[in-house]
Scaffold this motif. Structure first.
Motif, PDB file in Angstrom:
ATOM      1  N   MET B 120       0.814  -1.212   0.000  1.00 45.37           N
ATOM      2  CA  MET B 120       0.000   0.000   0.000  1.00 45.37           C
ATOM      3  C   MET B 120       0.856   1.275   0.000  1.00 45.37           C
ATOM      4  O   MET B 120       0.352   2.360  -0.276  1.00 45.37           O
ATOM      5  CB  MET B 120      -0.890   0.029   1.249  1.00 45.37           C
ATOM      6  N   ALA B 154       7.533  -5.626  -2.331  1.00 43.27           N
ATOM      7  CA  ALA B 154       6.836  -6.805  -1.822  1.00 43.27           C
ATOM      8  C   ALA B 154       6.020  -7.518  -2.898  1.00 43.27           C
ATOM      9  O   ALA B 154       5.521  -8.618  -2.665  1.00 43.27           O
ATOM     10  CB  ALA B 154       5.919  -6.409  -0.667  1.00 43.27           C
ATOM     11  N   VAL B 157       7.098 -11.160  -3.743  1.00 46.16           N
ATOM     12  CA  VAL B 157       6.840 -12.074  -2.628  1.00 46.16           C
ATOM     13  C   VAL B 157       5.361 -12.443  -2.608  1.00 46.16           C
ATOM     14  O   VAL B 157       4.987 -13.616  -2.482  1.00 46.16           O
ATOM     15  CB  VAL B 157       7.238 -11.420  -1.284  1.00 46.16           C
ATOM     16  N   PHE B 204       8.327  -8.291 -15.406  1.00 44.38           N
ATOM     17  CA  PHE B 204       7.760  -7.163 -14.669  1.00 44.38           C
ATOM     18  C   PHE B 204       8.857  -6.322 -14.020  1.00 44.38           C
ATOM     19  O   PHE B 204       8.878  -5.099 -14.140  1.00 44.38           O
ATOM     20  CB  PHE B 204       6.833  -7.715 -13.586  1.00 44.38           C
ATOM     21  N   MET B 207      11.133  -4.482 -16.622  1.00 37.36           N
ATOM     22  CA  MET B 207      10.511  -3.293 -17.208  1.00 37.36           C
ATOM     23  C   MET B 207      10.452  -2.156 -16.186  1.00 37.36           C
ATOM     24  O   MET B 207      10.653  -0.996 -16.541  1.00 37.36           O
ATOM     25  CB  MET B 207       9.093  -3.622 -17.681  1.00 37.36           C
ATOM     26  N   PHE B 262       9.715  -6.896 -25.307  1.00 37.76           N
ATOM     27  CA  PHE B 262       8.320  -6.835 -24.918  1.00 37.76           C
ATOM     28  C   PHE B 262       7.457  -7.784 -25.750  1.00 37.76           C
ATOM     29  O   PHE B 262       6.629  -8.524 -25.217  1.00 37.76           O
ATOM     30  CB  PHE B 262       7.830  -5.404 -25.085  1.00 37.76           C
ATOM     31  N   ILE B 263       7.678  -7.771 -27.072  1.00 35.24           N
ATOM     32  CA  ILE B 263       6.852  -8.634 -27.920  1.00 35.24           C
ATOM     33  C   ILE B 263       7.147 -10.101 -27.616  1.00 35.24           C
ATOM     34  O   ILE B 263       6.240 -10.928 -27.534  1.00 35.24           O
ATOM     35  CB  ILE B 263       7.064  -8.292 -29.418  1.00 35.24           C
ATOM     36  N   GLN B 266       5.598 -10.883 -24.131  1.00 33.91           N
ATOM     37  CA  GLN B 266       4.244 -10.361 -23.952  1.00 33.91           C
ATOM     38  C   GLN B 266       3.318 -11.283 -23.167  1.00 33.91           C
ATOM     39  O   GLN B 266       2.596 -10.852 -22.279  1.00 33.91           O
ATOM     40  CB  GLN B 266       3.661 -10.100 -25.336  1.00 33.91           C
ATOM     41  N   PHE B 269       4.083 -11.248 -19.561  1.00 35.67           N
ATOM     42  CA  PHE B 269       3.795  -9.924 -19.028  1.00 35.67           C
ATOM     43  C   PHE B 269       2.295  -9.755 -18.807  1.00 35.67           C
ATOM     44  O   PHE B 269       1.860  -9.303 -17.754  1.00 35.67           O
ATOM     45  CB  PHE B 269       4.312  -8.870 -20.009  1.00 35.67           C
ATOM     46  N   ILE B 270       1.521 -10.165 -19.815  1.00 34.93           N
ATOM     47  CA  ILE B 270       0.067 -10.039 -19.709  1.00 34.93           C
ATOM     48  C   ILE B 270      -0.448 -10.888 -18.547  1.00 34.93           C
ATOM     49  O   ILE B 270      -1.283 -10.452 -17.764  1.00 34.93           O
ATOM     50  CB  ILE B 270      -0.597 -10.450 -21.043  1.00 34.93           C
ATOM     51  N   ILE B 273       0.257  -9.063 -15.325  1.00 33.25           N
ATOM     52  CA  ILE B 273      -0.669  -7.963 -15.066  1.00 33.25           C
ATOM     53  C   ILE B 273      -1.982  -8.503 -14.526  1.00 33.25           C
ATOM     54  O   ILE B 273      -2.509  -8.026 -13.526  1.00 33.25           O
ATOM     55  CB  ILE B 273      -0.934  -7.164 -16.345  1.00 33.25           C
ATOM     56  N   THR B 274      -2.512  -9.531 -15.212  1.00 32.47           N
ATOM     57  CA  THR B 274      -3.821 -10.008 -14.791  1.00 32.47           C
ATOM     58  C   THR B 274      -3.758 -10.660 -13.412  1.00 32.47           C
ATOM     59  O   THR B 274      -4.658 -10.504 -12.613  1.00 32.47           O
ATOM     60  CB  THR B 274      -4.408 -10.997 -15.814  1.00 32.47           C
ATOM     61  N   SER B 276      -1.782  -9.822 -10.999  1.00 30.27           N
ATOM     62  CA  SER B 276      -1.660  -8.808  -9.961  1.00 30.27           C
ATOM     63  C   SER B 276      -3.025  -8.195  -9.678  1.00 30.27           C
ATOM     64  O   SER B 276      -3.249  -7.618  -8.636  1.00 30.27           O
ATOM     65  CB  SER B 276      -0.680  -7.722 -10.394  1.00 30.27           C
ATOM     66  N   GLY B 277      -3.952  -8.334 -10.607  1.00 34.71           N
ATOM     67  CA  GLY B 277      -5.231  -7.657 -10.459  1.00 34.71           C
ATOM     68  C   GLY B 277      -6.332  -8.485  -9.835  1.00 34.71           C
ATOM     69  O   GLY B 277      -7.222  -7.951  -9.198  1.00 34.71           O
ATOM     70  N   ILE B 278      -6.256  -9.780 -10.020  1.00 34.99           N
ATOM     71  CA  ILE B 278      -7.428 -10.576  -9.685  1.00 34.99           C
ATOM     72  C   ILE B 278      -7.561 -10.840  -8.206  1.00 34.99           C
ATOM     73  O   ILE B 278      -8.617 -10.674  -7.620  1.00 34.99           O
ATOM     74  CB  ILE B 278      -7.401 -11.893 -10.483  1.00 34.99           C
TER      75      ILE B 278
END
Lengths: 307, 279
Positions: B120, B154, B157, B204, B207, B262-263, B266, B269-270, B273-274, B276-278
């Motif tokens: 946070m 963090a 981890v 991650f 980048m 990146f390509i 990808q 990476f994708i 991202i997902t 980290s969000g769910i």
């Protein structure tokens, strides 16, 4: 007798076990303490002292630095308030754009024929891999008043030349445009994933009940992706709050200080005015504001959801 | 019915192409300008293909006589710190996450709670004290300054902890019966199955470090220790302020490698991202 001996052996083994197990976490903990916990405490400590970049630590002043920022009418207070207002302007302008366009792109990609989806997804997402200074330089060039592509193109229709970076209103538009181009792909990827998780059965049930595509979107898609939308809104707000590179490089905070954001103000306070004490206090206040805003968003959006 | 679908598809594709142009044009324009003379660039116009095609802008950087913009040194600095930082992050995060998820260590719950709560904390609060720390130890303008501060995050981890806590215990048990110790179990049984996730974390982290701006900007002030990101920022406000041909050649040199990475990466990476969000 035997069982108590066994017990002892187990205890000894357990201690040794704990020791060797702890070795796994020690390297991370060292970094964690030295580069996160210590700076956190040190930052709070600095913020309660007179502290100059050159001269180092001065007197302990308690909360005086905070008072000066929040309740005085001095330079540091002006820097902070101007920065805070400009940051809020940027947040209010950029967050809705970054969320809504991301959702539009995600919906668009998902309704394209499967075979061409990866191509467009990659094209939309590539700018995210480029670093902020390159983004800023590219857009500086695109938006150059005299020779930039945008004004050259608009000139063909007799429009302009528009002062994209030297007029406050256009400058905000340009900063949001560059940010949108840079990071909207990130939100799009998260939302594509969320859309793919929505159960097919719900849509089928909707079709049977004769729901229009718009009704399906409002009553099925939106409620299903709401938790992810919440995540996207909160992370985008935090990212926009931390904006630095775009205004630093594209407008240099100008015209005047009309696009100088909070982070730029903190850096100016620390490195130009060499007042690390007050700058640290600004950073602490900014941190508290960011944490409060994300907590509020969670609460507000959760409540709406009825959870 | 089929005809309606076809029309709808064509409409959607046109819209998709429209957006693709929006995302691609600035990059195409960057590459196009890099091959123009400064003169032609400043004259303007909307021609993508340069009238006089020149390599002069690139030669300026490849000849290496320019002490104010050692772009290949900058690229080395960026690639080196991003690679080292990534290696450190992936190894210490994996070990820490495994210990927290599976091993018997003291104060496990409290440690986990403290580490996760720092997710946070916005980074603005640590960057000034960190600058003071590095300056007091005379460590500004070093690779240590460009690498170490990223290793405390963090996120890795947290990401790996979720994976390790669902890893089947039976596999560890079987290896233990075969006489493997903790380290061997970790290296030979647990880690190989976490490979995709570690790749995600690696990309991650890479980048993040490669693209970071404000920290390397304050942590370095000599031309030799600049990263590509900060170097370009300095040049865009200094020598190249009106030389867009050279500036665009510089950004083209800096952009192409990262776009290739990146390509290639990808997919990971994708997924990163997902994930980290769910949760």
């Amino acid at each position: 007798m035997i069982s108590s001996l066994k017990f002892k052996v187990i205890i000894m083994k357990k201690d040794e076990n704990k020791l060797t197990s702890s070795l796994f976490i020690v390297p991370y903990l060292i970094m964690f303490v030295v580069f996160l916990i210590f700076p956190l405490a040190y930052g709070a400590y600095i913020s309660m002292h007179e502290w100059s970049l050159i001269g180092g630590k001065g007197e302990f002043v308690g909360l005086a630095n905070y008072m000066e920022i929040l309740f005085s009418d001095g330079t540091s207070s002006n820097i902070f308030m101007n920065g805070l207002i400009n940051t809020l302007i940027f947040v209010v302008l950029s967050v809705p754009a970054l969320v809504v366009l991301a959702l539009i792109l995600a919906l668009l990609l998902n309704s394209l024929p499967k075979r061409i989806q990866p191509f467009f997804r990659t094209v939309y997402f590539i700018p995210y891999s480029i670093s902020v200074s390159i983004i800023a330089v590219i857009w500086l060039w695109m938006l150059d008043t005299n020779s930039g592509l945008v004004n050259q193109f608009l000139g063909n229709f007799g429009i302009g030349p528009i002062p994209w970076l030297t007029d406050t209103n256009y400058a905000w538009f340009s900063l949001v445009l560059a940010t949108l181009w840079w990071t909207v792909g990130f939100n799009m990827i998260i939302l594509i994933n969320a859309l793919n998780e929505v159960s097919e059965e719900l849509y089928e049930a909707g079709s049977i009940d004769g729901a229009s595509p718009w009704q399906k979107f409002v009553h099925i898609t939106m409620p299903s992706i709401r938790p992810i939308m919440l995540f996207v809104v909160v992370t985008t707000t935090i990212a926009s709050f931390n904006v630095y590179g775009q205004p630093y490089l594209m407008t240099r905070g100008g015209p005047g200080t009309s696009t100088e954001v909070l982070l730029m103000g903190i850096v100016r306070q620390a490195f130009e005015l060499r007042d690390v004490g007050v700058a640290s206090a600004m950073a602490v206040i900014m941190t508290l504001i960011i944490i409060c805003i994300s907590a509020l968003q969670f609460k507000f959006l959760r409540n709406k959801e009825g959870v | 019915m089929k005809k309606v679908n076809l029309l709808r598809n064509i409409g959607l594709i046109i819209l998709a192409v429209f957006f693709a142009i929006f995302f691609a044009v600035p990059l195409i324009w960057m590459i196009s300008t890099a091959f123009k003379t400064d003169m032609e660039a400043m004259l303007g116009g909307v021609n993508i293909i340069p009238e006089t095609f020149t390599f002069e802008n690139f030669r300026y950087f490849f000849e290496g006589a320019n002490s104010d913009s050692p772009v290949f040194r900058w690229m080395f600095n960026s690639l080196f710190s991003a690679t080292m930082g990534t290696l450190i992050i992936v190894s210490i995060d994996a070990m820490a996450a495994y210990a927290l998820a599976r091993l018997n260590i003291p104060m496990k719950k409290a440690l986990f709670a403290i580490i996760i709560s720092t997710l946070m904390v916005p980074w603005v609060i640590t960057f000034l004290p960190m600058y003071m720390q590095f300056s007091q130890f005379n460590m500004l303008n070093t690779y240590g300054a460009l690498i170490l501060p990223y290793s405390a995050n963090a996120f890795g981890v947290f990401l790996l902890y979720q994976f390790f806590s669902t890893f089947p215990k039976e596999l560890e048990e079987a290896a233990r019966i075969d006489g493997a110790n903790k380290w061997q179990i970790f290296m030979r049984v647990v880690l190989p199955s976490a490979r995709p996730l570690m790749a995600t974390l690696a990309i991650f982290s890479f980048m993040t470090i490669y693209n970071d701006f404000l920290w390397p900007l304050v942590a370095t002030n000599t031309p030799e220790m600049r990263t590509i990101t900060t170097g370009i920022a300095i040049m865009s406000q200094g020598s190249f302020v009106s030389s867009y041909g050279k500036l665009m050649a510089l950004t083209t040199i800096a952009t192409v490698p990262i776009i290739i990475v990146f390509i290639i990466g990808q997919k990971h990476f994708i997924r990163g991202i997902t994930q980290s969000g769910i949760k």
